[in-house]
Design a protein around this motif. Sequence first.
Motif, mmCIF file in Angstrom:
data_model
loop_
_atom_site.group_PDB
_atom_site.id
_atom_site.type_symbol
_atom_site.label_atom_id
_atom_site.label_comp_id
_atom_site.label_asym_id
_atom_site.label_seq_id
_atom_site.Cartn_x
_atom_site.Cartn_y
_atom_site.Cartn_z
ATOM 1 N N ILE A 37 0.948 -1.288 -0.148
ATOM 2 C CA ILE A 37 0.009 0.190 0.124
ATOM 3 C C ILE A 37 0.605 1.372 -0.192
ATOM 4 N N MET A 38 0.702 1.916 -1.041
ATOM 5 C CA MET A 38 1.699 3.723 -0.868
ATOM 6 C C MET A 38 0.400 5.090 -0.750
ATOM 7 N N ILE A 39 1.491 5.680 -0.099
ATOM 8 C CA ILE A 39 -0.171 7.279 0.482
ATOM 9 C C ILE A 39 1.408 8.068 0.433
ATOM 10 N N SER A 40 0.337 8.675 -0.189
ATOM 11 C CA SER A 40 1.765 10.330 -0.102
ATOM 12 C C SER A 40 0.731 11.636 -0.618
ATOM 13 N N ASP A 41 0.734 12.707 0.410
ATOM 14 C CA ASP A 41 0.697 13.642 0.214
ATOM 15 C C ASP A 41 -0.866 14.299 1.218
ATOM 16 N N ILE A 42 -0.606 13.235 2.551
ATOM 17 C CA ILE A 42 -1.275 13.144 3.586
ATOM 18 C C ILE A 42 -1.578 15.202 4.165
ATOM 19 N N HIS A 43 0.105 15.446 3.980
ATOM 20 C CA HIS A 43 -0.426 16.831 4.329
ATOM 21 C C HIS A 43 -1.335 17.492 5.495
ATOM 22 N N GLY A 44 -0.660 16.377 6.539
ATOM 23 C CA GLY A 44 -1.163 16.958 7.991
ATOM 24 C C GLY A 44 -2.951 16.074 8.146
ATOM 25 N N CYS A 45 -2.838 15.414 7.280
ATOM 26 C CA CYS A 45 -5.189 15.444 7.544
ATOM 27 C C CYS A 45 -4.912 14.217 8.051
ATOM 28 N N ILE A 46 -4.492 13.922 9.211
ATOM 29 C CA ILE A 46 -4.862 12.063 10.103
ATOM 30 C C ILE A 46 -6.229 11.453 10.200
ATOM 31 N N ASP A 47 -7.277 12.802 10.342
ATOM 32 C CA ASP A 47 -8.120 11.642 10.001
ATOM 33 C C ASP A 47 -8.614 11.443 9.143
ATOM 34 N N GLN A 48 -8.173 11.530 7.615
ATOM 35 C CA GLN A 48 -8.701 11.558 6.955
ATOM 36 C C GLN A 48 -7.947 10.382 6.036
ATOM 37 N N GLY A 94 -2.481 20.869 6.330
ATOM 38 C CA GLY A 94 -3.146 20.552 7.226
ATOM 39 C C GLY A 94 -3.756 20.522 8.605
ATOM 40 N N PRO A 95 -4.347 20.423 8.756
ATOM 41 C CA PRO A 95 -5.448 20.803 10.243
ATOM 42 C C PRO A 95 -3.922 19.589 11.811
ATOM 43 N N ASN A 96 -3.259 19.005 11.284
ATOM 44 C CA ASN A 96 -3.200 18.265 12.127
ATOM 45 C C ASN A 96 -1.389 17.317 11.679
ATOM 46 N N SER A 97 -0.831 17.885 11.597
ATOM 47 C CA SER A 97 0.463 18.075 11.179
ATOM 48 C C SER A 97 1.392 17.410 11.842
ATOM 49 N N LYS A 98 1.104 17.322 13.246
ATOM 50 C CA LYS A 98 2.338 16.744 14.734
ATOM 51 C C LYS A 98 1.689 15.232 14.705
ATOM 52 N N ALA A 99 0.436 15.461 14.081
ATOM 53 C CA ALA A 99 0.265 13.870 15.082
ATOM 54 C C ALA A 99 0.199 13.024 14.059
ATOM 55 N N VAL A 100 0.387 13.221 12.771
ATOM 56 C CA VAL A 100 0.479 13.046 11.237
ATOM 57 C C VAL A 100 2.189 11.991 11.413
ATOM 58 N N VAL A 101 3.061 13.321 11.812
ATOM 59 C CA VAL A 101 4.659 12.678 12.041
ATOM 60 C C VAL A 101 3.882 11.618 13.183
#
Length: 50
Positions: free
Chosen positions: A5-16, A43-50
């Motif tokens: 599975i490959m995912i790119s461009d999350i941009h801080g959108c942890i919920d999505q 996005g709204p939540n970059s810290k949670a993505v990292v």
Amino acid sequence: MKRTIMISDIHGCIDQLNQMLHLIKYNSIDDQLFLLGDYVDRGPNSKAVV
């Protein structure tokens, strides 16, 4: 057989991101996940993505 599975461009959108992983029934034992970049910015939540 493991899925790749490959995912790119999350941009801080942890919920999505979590919704997408749930939708595809991601399993960390059976699947191989690659995050391809652009984790933060805009996005709204970059810290949670990292």
